[in-house]
Scaffold this motif. Sequence first.
Motif, PDB file in Angstrom:
ATOM      1  N   ALA A 173       0.852  -1.192   0.000  1.00 45.84           N
ATOM      2  CA  ALA A 173       0.000   0.000   0.000  1.00 45.84           C
ATOM      3  C   ALA A 173       0.885   1.239   0.000  1.00 45.84           C
ATOM      4  CB  ALA A 173      -0.909   0.003   1.223  1.00 45.84           C
ATOM      5  N   GLU A 174       0.605   2.147  -0.922  1.00 45.12           N
ATOM      6  CA  GLU A 174       1.308   3.432  -1.001  1.00 45.12           C
ATOM      7  C   GLU A 174       0.491   4.421  -0.173  1.00 45.12           C
ATOM      8  OE1 GLU A 174       4.385   5.841  -2.388  1.00 45.12           O
ATOM      9  OE2 GLU A 174       4.066   3.822  -3.160  1.00 45.12           O
ATOM     10  N   LEU A 175       1.067   4.928   0.916  1.00 44.82           N
ATOM     11  CA  LEU A 175       0.347   5.827   1.798  1.00 44.82           C
ATOM     12  C   LEU A 175       0.578   7.276   1.362  1.00 44.82           C
ATOM     13  CD1 LEU A 175       0.763   3.115   3.398  1.00 44.82           C
ATOM     14  CD2 LEU A 175       0.567   4.467   5.441  1.00 44.82           C
ATOM     15  N   GLN A 176      -0.491   8.057   1.425  1.00 50.17           N
ATOM     16  CA  GLN A 176      -0.433   9.470   1.034  1.00 50.17           C
ATOM     17  C   GLN A 176      -0.494  10.350   2.278  1.00 50.17           C
ATOM     18  OE1 GLN A 176       0.045  10.172  -2.190  1.00 50.17           O
ATOM     19  NE2 GLN A 176      -0.049   7.955  -2.559  1.00 50.17           N
ATOM     20  N   SER A 177       0.203  11.470   2.215  1.00 43.72           N
ATOM     21  CA  SER A 177       0.222  12.396   3.352  1.00 43.72           C
ATOM     22  C   SER A 177      -1.134  13.069   3.509  1.00 43.72           C
ATOM     23  CB  SER A 177       1.300  13.457   3.134  1.00 43.72           C
ATOM     24  OG  SER A 177       1.258  14.406   4.177  1.00 43.72           O
ATOM     25  N   VAL A 178      -1.632  13.092   4.742  1.00 38.24           N
ATOM     26  CA  VAL A 178      -2.858  13.825   5.055  1.00 38.24           C
ATOM     27  C   VAL A 178      -2.541  14.958   6.020  1.00 38.24           C
ATOM     28  CG1 VAL A 178      -4.437  11.935   4.549  1.00 38.24           C
ATOM     29  CG2 VAL A 178      -3.500  12.155   6.845  1.00 38.24           C
ATOM     30  N   GLY A 179      -1.234  15.253   6.215  1.00 38.78           N
ATOM     31  CA  GLY A 179      -0.789  16.374   7.033  1.00 38.78           C
ATOM     32  C   GLY A 179      -0.263  15.958   8.389  1.00 38.78           C
ATOM     33  N   ALA A 180       0.631  16.766   8.921  1.00 37.34           N
ATOM     34  CA  ALA A 180       1.202  16.625  10.265  1.00 37.34           C
ATOM     35  C   ALA A 180       1.803  15.247  10.529  1.00 37.34           C
ATOM     36  CB  ALA A 180       0.164  16.969  11.332  1.00 37.34           C
ATOM     37  N   GLY A 181       2.537  14.716   9.556  1.00 30.94           N
ATOM     38  CA  GLY A 181       3.213  13.441   9.761  1.00 30.94           C
ATOM     39  C   GLY A 181       2.305  12.235   9.758  1.00 30.94           C
ATOM     40  N   VAL A 182       1.106  12.378   9.213  1.00 31.86           N
ATOM     41  CA  VAL A 182       0.151  11.276   9.146  1.00 31.86           C
ATOM     42  C   VAL A 182      -0.011  10.875   7.679  1.00 31.86           C
ATOM     43  CG1 VAL A 182      -2.202  10.506   9.643  1.00 31.86           C
ATOM     44  CG2 VAL A 182      -1.057  12.105  11.186  1.00 31.86           C
ATOM     45  N   TYR A 183       0.061   9.565   7.432  1.00 29.13           N
ATOM     46  CA  TYR A 183      -0.025   9.033   6.081  1.00 29.13           C
ATOM     47  C   TYR A 183      -1.096   7.956   6.063  1.00 29.13           C
ATOM     48  CZ  TYR A 183       4.326  11.528   5.884  1.00 29.13           C
ATOM     49  OH  TYR A 183       5.266  12.519   5.965  1.00 29.13           O
TER      50      TYR A 183
END
Length: 165
Positions: free
Chosen positions: A117-127
Amino acid sequence: MTTQSEKRPFVFTGWHMLTIMVLFFGTIITVNFTMAYLASSTWSGLVVKNTYVASQEFNGKAAGIRAMLATGIKGKLEVKDGVIRYHLTMSGDEPVIADKVTAHFKRPVGEHQDFVAELQSVGAGVYEAPHEVLHGHWIVEVMAVRDGQTIMHEANRIAVIGEAK
């Protein structure tokens, strides 16, 4: 008065012995073949493709991991409600920004359900990445890369309980 239906005593013959031996050894052979089939069909036995190369690379990888741990970066993985979430922070809960975060989900036994799974950034160090993860045990290898350098590489064994079946 003489009765003609007297019961003859039981005589153990060679046919009885043959039947007992066939049943006994047939059971043992059947169990052995069943166990051998189940063992070979449920686990590939493959840990690394080439053990010699893996042994030669071990010290370099261990030194890299020690250097990575010295940076103080920590990761936290969550799998809930069809979403894979990874928190990447420094000590003191300061968020860490990465260019690319991938999570490799592998079953401890077998490889037919493995996925990346390729995780995408949702801000503040959360993917995050939307992905249903089947219930059961997984080995999850997470890699975070910034500017072409691996800033976090960890593998954890997790148990997903109550997710999609």
